[in-house]
Design a protein around this motif. Sequence first.
Motif, mmCIF file in Angstrom:
data_model
loop_
_atom_site.group_PDB
_atom_site.id
_atom_site.type_symbol
_atom_site.label_atom_id
_atom_site.label_comp_id
_atom_site.label_asym_id
_atom_site.label_seq_id
_atom_site.Cartn_x
_atom_site.Cartn_y
_atom_site.Cartn_z
ATOM 1 N N ILE A 47 0.662 -1.220 -0.097
ATOM 2 C CA ILE A 47 -0.132 0.020 -0.075
ATOM 3 C C ILE A 47 0.832 1.115 -0.011
ATOM 4 O O ILE A 47 0.579 2.261 -0.693
ATOM 5 N N GLY A 48 1.875 1.200 0.813
ATOM 6 C CA GLY A 48 2.856 2.561 0.877
ATOM 7 C C GLY A 48 3.700 2.742 -0.474
ATOM 8 O O GLY A 48 3.544 3.939 -0.962
ATOM 9 N N ILE A 49 4.052 1.591 -1.086
ATOM 10 C CA ILE A 49 4.560 1.937 -2.489
ATOM 11 C C ILE A 49 3.776 2.366 -3.504
ATOM 12 O O ILE A 49 3.898 3.245 -4.156
ATOM 13 N N ALA A 50 2.297 1.969 -3.429
ATOM 14 C CA ALA A 50 1.125 2.362 -4.310
ATOM 15 C C ALA A 50 1.090 3.924 -3.990
ATOM 16 O O ALA A 50 0.897 4.671 -4.967
ATOM 17 N N MET A 51 0.952 3.987 -2.516
ATOM 18 C CA MET A 51 0.709 5.521 -2.428
ATOM 19 C C MET A 51 1.946 6.416 -3.068
ATOM 20 O O MET A 51 1.783 7.494 -3.419
ATOM 21 N N VAL A 52 3.110 6.241 -2.949
ATOM 22 C CA VAL A 52 4.367 6.806 -3.351
ATOM 23 C C VAL A 52 4.331 6.965 -4.774
ATOM 24 O O VAL A 52 4.364 8.028 -5.419
ATOM 25 N N VAL A 53 3.986 5.899 -5.404
ATOM 26 C CA VAL A 53 3.719 5.852 -7.050
ATOM 27 C C VAL A 53 2.721 6.747 -7.430
ATOM 28 O O VAL A 53 2.783 7.488 -8.425
ATOM 29 N N GLY A 54 1.548 6.760 -6.670
ATOM 30 C CA GLY A 54 0.524 7.726 -6.904
ATOM 31 C C GLY A 54 0.896 9.072 -6.970
ATOM 32 O O GLY A 54 0.502 10.013 -7.836
ATOM 33 N N VAL A 55 1.603 9.572 -6.027
ATOM 34 C CA VAL A 55 1.892 10.877 -5.970
ATOM 35 C C VAL A 55 3.251 11.222 -7.113
ATOM 36 O O VAL A 55 2.924 12.283 -7.932
ATOM 37 N N ILE A 56 4.207 10.537 -7.208
ATOM 38 C CA ILE A 56 5.406 10.781 -8.012
ATOM 39 C C ILE A 56 5.048 10.496 -9.307
ATOM 40 O O ILE A 56 5.207 11.297 -10.347
ATOM 41 N N TYR A 57 4.744 9.406 -9.693
ATOM 42 C CA TYR A 57 4.330 8.702 -10.927
ATOM 43 C C TYR A 57 3.021 9.145 -11.596
ATOM 44 O O TYR A 57 3.137 9.639 -12.681
ATOM 45 N N VAL A 58 2.125 9.017 -11.048
ATOM 46 C CA VAL A 58 0.850 9.381 -11.753
ATOM 47 C C VAL A 58 0.534 10.830 -11.437
ATOM 48 O O VAL A 58 0.384 11.652 -12.554
ATOM 49 N N GLY A 59 0.628 11.548 -10.353
ATOM 50 C CA GLY A 59 0.400 12.958 -10.049
ATOM 51 C C GLY A 59 1.367 13.576 -10.835
ATOM 52 O O GLY A 59 1.159 14.482 -11.832
ATOM 53 N N ILE A 60 2.917 13.700 -10.371
ATOM 54 C CA ILE A 60 3.949 14.459 -10.958
ATOM 55 C C ILE A 60 4.077 13.846 -12.307
ATOM 56 O O ILE A 60 4.353 14.860 -13.129
ATOM 57 N N GLY A 61 4.034 12.564 -12.611
ATOM 58 C CA GLY A 61 4.654 12.319 -13.933
ATOM 59 C C GLY A 61 3.255 12.682 -14.935
ATOM 60 O O GLY A 61 3.836 13.129 -16.101
#
Length: 172
Positions: A143-157
Amino acid sequence: MEKSRTNKWVQIGSLALGIALLPPLWAVLAPLLGVRPGAVALICAGVYVAAGNQRQKALPMINGFLLGDLWAVLSLWLMAILNFNPQVELYLVLFVFGGMAVVGGENLPRYIYTPAWLCGWAIGLTVMGNLAVTKLGSLPFEIGIAMVVGVIYVGIGVASFQQWLIEKIAKH
């Protein structure tokens, strides 16, 4: 077509393309990487965008989400220990932990985005709530990994991709 309408469609089209390309890639790769709750990334990206899509909020938001994930594990652990009345336990844990999250986050806004903490906690409770604490395994980490991916990869990306595409279109 007038320039402002053209700009609007460039904004919409570039965002649509970014959303169409990047999040589905994560959805396909997440299970291959051992991250079962990959959709958590989309929820966290949505919170990031709703909060203004500002890179300077990324780290406090990630911290908040991860604290929420931890809060969910601690909540489930505490409720398993209390073991008297599930409804009363839930109320007490939500009352105490919710208050503590708000006090903690609001006193450290430079480091913690309180809405992300609360949202991360809700995500964690939703994903892990039906499991016994002894059966969580690596799920809190996933879950933590998915949260970080959500902000960095999906959001910022997606925002970076959109900006790059708009600049390329503007040159032509």
